[in-house]
Each structure stands twice: as structure tokens, then as C-alpha cells.
Write a protein that holds these residues in place. Structure first.
Motif, PDB file in Angstrom:
ATOM      1  N   VAL A 111       5.183  -2.026  16.504  1.00  0.00           N
ATOM      2  CA  VAL A 111       4.495  -1.018  15.810  1.00  0.00           C
ATOM      3  C   VAL A 111       3.329  -1.613  15.052  1.00  0.00           C
ATOM      4  CG1 VAL A 111       4.096   1.015  14.368  1.00  0.00           C
ATOM      5  CG2 VAL A 111       6.396   0.468  15.649  1.00  0.00           C
ATOM      6  N   ALA A 112       1.948  -1.096  15.286  1.00  0.00           N
ATOM      7  CA  ALA A 112       0.869  -1.538  14.463  1.00  0.00           C
ATOM      8  C   ALA A 112       0.351  -0.626  13.185  1.00  0.00           C
ATOM      9  CB  ALA A 112      -0.403  -1.751  15.443  1.00  0.00           C
ATOM     10  N   PHE A 113      -0.010  -1.152  12.315  1.00  0.00           N
ATOM     11  CA  PHE A 113      -0.483  -0.334  11.035  1.00  0.00           C
ATOM     12  C   PHE A 113      -2.023  -0.643  10.690  1.00  0.00           C
ATOM     13  CE2 PHE A 113       3.879  -1.408  10.752  1.00  0.00           C
ATOM     14  CZ  PHE A 113       4.440  -0.318  10.573  1.00  0.00           C
ATOM     15  N   LEU A 114      -2.489   0.353  10.061  1.00  0.00           N
ATOM     16  CA  LEU A 114      -3.747   0.436   9.668  1.00  0.00           C
ATOM     17  C   LEU A 114      -3.693   1.017   8.136  1.00  0.00           C
ATOM     18  CD1 LEU A 114      -7.345   1.493  11.031  1.00  0.00           C
ATOM     19  CD2 LEU A 114      -6.214   2.498   9.000  1.00  0.00           C
ATOM     20  N   ALA A 115      -4.543   0.199   7.072  1.00  0.00           N
ATOM     21  CA  ALA A 115      -4.417   0.972   5.920  1.00  0.00           C
ATOM     22  C   ALA A 115      -5.790   0.851   5.306  1.00  0.00           C
ATOM     23  CB  ALA A 115      -3.423   0.058   4.917  1.00  0.00           C
ATOM     24  N   GLY A 116      -6.105   1.630   4.063  1.00  0.00           N
ATOM     25  CA  GLY A 116      -7.658   1.611   3.731  1.00  0.00           C
ATOM     26  C   GLY A 116      -7.556   2.512   2.435  1.00  0.00           C
ATOM     27  N   VAL A 148       0.884  -1.061   0.028  1.00  0.00           N
ATOM     28  CA  VAL A 148      -0.200   0.040   0.076  1.00  0.00           C
ATOM     29  C   VAL A 148       0.949   1.202  -0.109  1.00  0.00           C
ATOM     30  CG1 VAL A 148      -1.951  -1.094   1.261  1.00  0.00           C
ATOM     31  CG2 VAL A 148      -0.232   0.100   2.491  1.00  0.00           C
ATOM     32  N   HIS A 149       0.386   2.354  -0.796  1.00  0.00           N
ATOM     33  CA  HIS A 149       1.127   3.609  -0.396  1.00  0.00           C
ATOM     34  C   HIS A 149       1.509   4.123   0.892  1.00  0.00           C
ATOM     35  CE1 HIS A 149       2.264   7.610  -1.431  1.00  0.00           C
ATOM     36  NE2 HIS A 149       2.669   7.195  -2.444  1.00  0.00           N
ATOM     37  N   ALA A 150       2.308   4.533   1.223  1.00  0.00           N
ATOM     38  CA  ALA A 150       2.633   5.330   2.491  1.00  0.00           C
ATOM     39  C   ALA A 150       1.413   6.208   3.026  1.00  0.00           C
ATOM     40  CB  ALA A 150       4.075   5.752   2.591  1.00  0.00           C
ATOM     41  N   ASP A 151       0.910   7.046   2.181  1.00  0.00           N
ATOM     42  CA  ASP A 151      -0.183   7.745   2.272  1.00  0.00           C
ATOM     43  C   ASP A 151      -1.416   7.120   2.989  1.00  0.00           C
ATOM     44  OD1 ASP A 151       1.537   9.812   1.319  1.00  0.00           O
ATOM     45  OD2 ASP A 151       0.449  10.252  -0.644  1.00  0.00           O
ATOM     46  N   ARG A 152      -1.558   5.887   2.525  1.00  0.00           N
ATOM     47  CA  ARG A 152      -2.762   5.206   2.906  1.00  0.00           C
ATOM     48  C   ARG A 152      -2.515   4.362   4.082  1.00  0.00           C
ATOM     49  NH1 ARG A 152      -5.857   4.808  -1.861  1.00  0.00           N
ATOM     50  NH2 ARG A 152      -5.690   7.141  -2.788  1.00  0.00           N
ATOM     51  N   LEU A 153      -1.491   4.397   4.611  1.00  0.00           N
ATOM     52  CA  LEU A 153      -0.890   3.681   5.862  1.00  0.00           C
ATOM     53  C   LEU A 153      -0.967   4.586   7.007  1.00  0.00           C
ATOM     54  CD1 LEU A 153      -0.004   0.640   6.359  1.00  0.00           C
ATOM     55  CD2 LEU A 153       2.193   1.625   5.966  1.00  0.00           C
ATOM     56  N   VAL A 154      -1.451   3.927   8.298  1.00  0.00           N
ATOM     57  CA  VAL A 154      -1.001   4.842   9.657  1.00  0.00           C
ATOM     58  C   VAL A 154      -0.274   3.788  10.350  1.00  0.00           C
ATOM     59  CG1 VAL A 154      -2.570   5.555  11.426  1.00  0.00           C
ATOM     60  CG2 VAL A 154      -3.543   5.765   9.352  1.00  0.00           C
ATOM     61  N   ALA A 155       0.491   4.578  11.010  1.00  0.00           N
ATOM     62  CA  ALA A 155       1.791   3.661  11.851  1.00  0.00           C
ATOM     63  C   ALA A 155       1.238   4.151  13.348  1.00  0.00           C
ATOM     64  CB  ALA A 155       2.918   4.159  11.645  1.00  0.00           C
TER      65      ALA A 155
END
Lengths: 430, 430
Positions: free
Chosen positions: B272-277, B96-103
Motif C-alpha cells: 500500500v502506498a501513502f501520500l501526506a501533506g 502525520v495525522h491520519a486525516d492528512r494521510l491518503v492510502a
């Protein structure tokens, strides 16, 4: 520098029309000079300065071991309540037994949100109805107060009800009258020690009244955000009032939930947050937490244990913070006194701790001051942000002097004073 | 050692009564020997072993700087979406693009809870009604699956609806039929890669069907927990199916929310946890997050950036994990094959990645096996825990072999096999 070299001691309200016109002209001229300086300064947020963060740079090479004093591997999952060694240190500092303390992630605000989610979806430790099942839920908001508190309750759809602040904390006569009659008032925000932004310290007597007062809602909950418990600016280390103990004595053991953190002790974004309450409150919180969490960052807990070593280690650490920021608070007072004393157009706090100065300007001019400052390159917290909704008198300005370097604080405060003088003169001459 | 030296190849169901009685006697005798050994072994939770955690002990002396590549001070507040340098690395790994990823913080489970809180109180990114305003909310739970998923939705009062797992993932015929008709089915759990506990890998074709299927609920949401995306046990590095991309193509861009973490990459409790969408999903999540958070632990983000350096650094790191745990999975298979092959009383997975082996025993005997194992000092995950509610056939047992040392895994699995033999013989002879 366009600062006045001598401050007129006549209050503006007692000036003759000619004197006032002359004052206004001078204020305009000072402000014009100010805007030409191209400042870019920021007094908006209560952030530690880099030099303060440097004090905790020992965290960069911690932990030196991967087990705590009980042999638990801090790297792996588990330990929902947080590392006992860290709870021992902060339990002592916060005046609660380590068993009644939870060490969580980096943010006490997140713990407040979690508590509100649990109250909203499940009801409190005493087993009441979920707040989300009520038609209306209201929260008392001593004002001026902390904008993020008000934002959070508002996010839930809770109606924020402002109550005044006095020099001793929330106006208890007003609070008692409201909570006694209205069962939809489910709780209250309080920053008990060195309140944001007024610096007010709640006494044990005030805490006892908050603990004992009859409330129409039997699950009335005080969110006691002790964010500045250890953040003294003078030799007097005001001990935080013990609301949890007072609530137990008054027969309302689950009324208080206390929060604290090391955000302004170690690293602001990478510290440890705490929650404390009655045995039932802690069990309730951990039960719900455990439905969606396997445990907090115990490695960061151990880092903090090793950085501080003991409660006294934390106290010594806080003395270093004080040495860095007390001069900034002194500079705020000096600049305001120098430019505004005797004019009858401003009052401000001289806090004994915490992160803020609360500046009250001539009613109806706070937003004008903030707008003038912005145009001159000085960012101030938006007008009314310390109130839920809006500042009814448009007079309060929150000043946060910790982050900028001392010379910037001086420069920014001279600019703020210039804006206060101009806005007041405009108002009175208008 | 009481292990059989030669395994009879006659399925138990085809044995004569005498043969079965002899088998049962032998199984009882083996089990009696087992109980006398005083074992204390645990195959319950998918935790990394200490040796795996050691691989990331570089974290103990990181970060070596306090600013990221953009000059941001990671020690202070702010940066709600998480450190860009870390999102670059894991965006590449997760497709996923880094812009669509939350750390975020240390736990993806906490991020799932946050997403469900937001859906429950506010409704989804597309602006639908808050789920909490509905009379009934159901969630599809491919089973066997991850017990903590089911616990979490159940905590909200969501009705967990089991759907079968196939070798290719959730049984899509069943899923499509249910979601097309029932608007109260608001979402679905999926572990797409090396699923917990079956090891199943969802293909792009399956993801495309999930993305495109008509749903009666127009805010149908797939919580795509890609916890084991990088956790290969063989030379074949199965690429995760791109559900987010498939949803965008199918015209349901906000249907997918992906989660991942470094919990089984760096330190389990301090990763570290991540969310994407979709863009809308990330904006929606950050908007709500910002009402109660000032930002995640960026110092821990920077630690991870410096520990791994790049996506390839993570891949090399994962190869070291594989070297440590693949022998444990091989030992599980070897012990089960040695003691159970040909008896027709058990089937088990040979996962190509992830943290679990799923063992199916004779229907009606799983809880007996687990009880026998417990009495012999071997802790197994409670019967039925991989199902919402209960295992309808009482046959599934989740084995988690990563945490114990290899010789303990061997010992525990020999014990488990003994219990499986005994429980099956009891059942068939009874």
C-alpha cells in the motif's frame, strides 16, 4: 400501501380537465402517504449488492501460492503488463489475444485517465501532436451515458459534445457527420455492451461503421468501455462487438482502446482492470506507464486466476450474479408497468444486461420527480447526470437497482412511480 | 578463489611505475580467473529477497473479515482517502495525522506521477498556474539519487537540474541559491531518510531550511519520498525529519508532499502506498483523484491492518527484515574493505538503513568497472543512472545487495572489487 389497485389506461394527455384534476388529487394523496412512511432508500449508484460480493469471498484466502504458472514470484516488483495467466482467461472472454491485453490495478477508470494523460501530454501511438497542445479538443458523448466518463474528459478541459443514443448505440449518422468535418473532435466514449444507462448493445455492423468512418482528426480515438461485457441478465449472452478487429480491418488499427474490469465480477473495489488495443497501442501505453510504474498488483491477479480457474469459471460466476440481480430488474419493470403503463407519461428500458434501467418521464419533469423522491426518502441519481452538461429535455432518470435488497427495490420503485405520476399530473394540470 | 590474501596498503597513486605494473598484472590475472567462473549475479535493483517477502505471507489468508472497524464493506466501491484503520497505523509511524494521510494503490511512484499530472494540468493547491502552461519547468535533483524520480520528471518535459548531495542531504547552499533566483525551478526531489543510494539522513535542521528558504516560484514543491522511513539497519531508529510540520511553521504549508509505501515492508508489488501533506494539499489531491477514481483497494488495506495490527506490529516486522538484510550490507562492506582499503581508489557508504550502498571509484572508471563486471557475469546498475543525464565524474556505482542470497552477495562483491582494482590500475598505468 397507497399504490393504486387499478391503473387507469387513459393517457393523461387525453383526460378531460376533471379527470386530470381527480388524477392529480389522487397522486397528491398517494405522495402524502408516501412521505409519511419515512423511507430511506437509494437507487443512485451501480454497485453490486453484498450478496454479489459474497460470491467472490474466496479471495479472502487466496492466493494459495506465491508464484504463477511461469514461476514468477507475484509478490515482488515487475511485470508491467500484468500476469499472463490472468490475461489468458480474460483475453478469451473479451475476444482479444492475451498479448494485446494489459492487466492493471483495480480500476478501469484509472486506466482511462492514464490513457487520456498520455494522449494529452505525449500524443497517441501514431505519433500525433499532444492533445494538450491543441487550442480545442472535443469528445463525442453518446447520451444518456456514464457520468464519470463525461466528468473525466471535462477535467482535462475537453469539450464534451453530446450525440443521441439509438436502440443500436450511438446515432451514427450524427457521429459520422461531426467527425468528418471537425478535426478538434479527437475521440468518443462508447459503452458497447449493455450501455450505462440504456442497456443498448452495439452490433458488429455498428462497430464496423465506427471503425471505418472517415475522421478529420487522424488520431481519433474511441474509448470503448466494455464494463458490462459479461454481465448478462437473460439466457442470451450477447457477444461484444469486436471494435479492435474492425479498426484493424478498416485500416485504423489504433483507433480503439478497450477497457474492462472485474469490478462487477469479483469485488467492486478490489478487482482487476484491463486495457486492450492494437500492438502499437499496447506498446505505447506500456511505454508511458513504465515511466511512472514498476508494475501492477500481481498478487491480486493471481488471486483472480485461482478464484475463477478459467474463462468458464468466470461464466459460471456471472450466472450466480444474474440469479441475484435479475429479480431486481424484473421488480423495476413490474412496478413501473403496474403504476405507469398506459398513462403515456413514461417509457423505460428492459435491459438484457448491465446495471441500469433508463427511465424517461414526461419532458420537463425529471428533476421534479427526483426532488419529490428525495423528499420522500428515495435517493435517485441527480437529474441530467447521464448527460454532459444537462439533460436538454429534463426527462431522463437513471435507476440502479442492484445494490438494495429486493424488497427495498420494490418499495423504492413504487415510490418512484408515485412521484412520476404526481409530477406528470402537476405538469399537465398546471 | 583468486582474491588477494593480503592487501597492499600503498595507495596506487603513490606506487612506483614497477609496483603499479605488478599491481596491474595481478589485477588482470585476478580478473581473468573471475571471468572463467561463469558467474550470473545481479546487484541492480533494490528488491526485497524472497525470504523478506515470506515475512508477509500472512497476506495470503487475509482479510479474515470484509468490514473495517467502522463497519464499511471493504469489498465495494468508495472511500477515496483509503481505510482509516490503516491510516491510523501508518500516520503514527510516519509522524502525520491520519486525516492528512491518503492510502492509495500499491505504488507510491504512481502517486508521485498523479501529483505531477495534477500540478501539470491544474496547478498546485495554492491555485497557481498549471505547470504545463509554463515555457520551462525545472526540478532540482540531489545526485546521486533515485533514477526513477529523474525519469518521471523528465517524462513530463521537466528539466532535471542536478545538485550535489552532502553527508547531511542535499547541498543546501547550492539549493538555496538556485531556488531564490530562478522562478522556473518549481520543485525538488528528496529522499529524506536513508536516501537512495547514499543512505543519507536529513536532519530536522535541514528540513527547517528547506521549509523556510525563499523561492522565486511561489508554488515550489518538494516531493519528499520517504520510501525508507522505517527501514533501519542498526539499533538506532533514525526518526524522519518532519518537513510537513516545518513547512507549516515556516508559512509554506503546501510546499511538502510526502510519499511512503509498504513496498519494502510487506510485498513489494502488492503493498500500500501513502501520500501526506497539508490539509489543502490532501484536499487538492483527493479532489483531482476523484475525477478519475472511485477509490483504492480497501481489501488490501484491511489485509495490511490485520497483518500488522498496530504501529508496533510494523516495527517488529521491520526488525525481521533487518535481521535478514543487515548481514548482506555487512558483507558488502567487508568485501570492499578486504580488497580495496588503503588503495585510495574507492570510497563507499556504510548505510544505517535503506536498500543501497553507494560506491565511488576512481573518477573516470565507473563505466569501465560496470562493463568489466558485466563481462564477468555480475550485473550492476548502469553507470550514471543515479544522476539525471550522466555522472559528471563517472565515478558512482549503486550497489543493491538485498535481493541475492548472502553467499551471492559475497561472491558478487569480491568480483566487483576485482573490477575496481583492475579499472583503477588500467587508468593509472595508462
Amino acid at each position: 400501501m397507497s399504490q393504486p389497485t387499478s391503473v387507469p389506461t387513459t393517457p393523461l394527455s387525453q383526460m378531460s380537465p376533471d379527470e386530470l384534476t381527480a388524477f392529480l388529487d389522487a397522486a397528491r394523496s398517494s405522495y402524502d402517504d408516501l412521505t409519511r412512511r419515512g423511507l430511506s432508500l437509494d437507487l443512485t449508484r451501480g454497485k453490486p449488492a453484498p450478496e454479489q460480493l459474497d460470491l467472490a469471498d474466496g479471495l479472502m484466502s487466496l492466493p494459495t501460492t506465491t508464484t504463477d504458472s511461469t514461476g514468477t514470484d507475484v509478490r515482488n516488483y515487475g511485470g508491467l503488463q500484468g500476469l499472463g495467466d490472468l490475461r489468458d482467461i480474460f483475453g478469451e472472454l473479451l475476444g482479444v489475444h492475451a498479448d494485446r491485453l494489459v492487466a492493471g490495478g483495480t480500476s478501469s477508470l484509472v486506466m482511462m485517465r492514464d490513457v487520456l494523460v498520455d494522449l494529452w501530454l505525449k500524443g497517441g501511438p501514431g505519433g500525433g501532436r499532444p492533445w494538450g497542445a491543441e487550442e480545442t479538443v472535443k469528445f463525442l458523448c453518446p447520451s444518456p451515458g456514464y457520468d464519470r466518463h463525461f466528468t473525466l474528459t471535462s477535467w482535462f478541459g475537453i469539450e464534451n459534445v453530446p450525440v443521441p443514443m439509438t436502440d443500436e448505440g450511438p446515432d451514427l449518422d450524427a457521429v459520422e457527420a461531426l467527425v468528418a468535418e471537425d478535426p478538434t473532435i479527437k475521440g468518443m466514449w462508447v459503452v458497447p455492451t449493455y450501455a450505462n444507462p440504456t442497456g443498448t448493445v452495439v452490433s458488429d455492423a455498428v462497430a464496423a461503421r465506427l471503425a471505418a468512418m472517415p475522421t478529420a482528426a487522424d488520431d481519433f480515438t474511441i474509448l470503448w468501455d466494455n464494463a458490462y461485457a459479461l454481465h448478462h441478465l437473460t439466457d442470451t449472452e450477447h457477444r461484444s462487438a469486436d471494435l479492435i478487429g474492425a479498426c484493424a480491418e478498416a485500416g485504423h488499427p489504433d483507433r480503439a482502446v478497450m477497457f474492462a474490469s472485474t469490478s462487477k465480477i469479483s469485488w467492486a473495489g478490489a478487482g482487476v482492470a484491463f486495457l486492450a488495443g492494437s500492438e502499437a497501442t499496447v506498446s505505447w501505453y506500456l511505454h508511458h506507464l513504465g515511466q511512472g510504474s514498476i508494475g501492477p498488483d500481481k498478487a491480486n491477479h493471481l488471486r483472480h486466476v485461482q478464484l475463477f480457474g478459467s474463462a468458464d469459471g468466470v461464466r459460471e460466476h456471472m450466472a450466480k450474479h444474474r440469479a441475484l440481480i435479475a429479480p431486481k430488474f424484473a421488480a423495476v419493470d413490474k412496478a413501473l408497468t403496474h403504476s405507469l403503463a398506459g398513462l403515456g407519461i413514461a417509457e423505460w428500458t428492459r435491459p438484457k444486461g448491465g446495471y441500469f434501467v433508463s427511465l424517461d418521464v414526461l419532458p420537463g419533469t425529471a428533476s421534479r420527480v427526483i426532488s419529490l423522491a428525495k423528499d420522500a426518502g428515495v435517493a435517485l441519481t441527480p437529474a441530467g447526470s447521464a448527460f454532459p452538461g444537462a439533460d436538454p429535455e429534463d426527462r431522463n432518470i437513471r435507476l440502479a437497482p442492484t445494490f438494495p435488497p429486493l424488497d427495498s427495490v420494490v418499495e423504492a420503485m413504487e415510490a418512484v412511480a408515485t412521484c412520476v405520476r404526481l409530477a406528470a399530473a402537476e405538469k399537465l394540470a398546471g
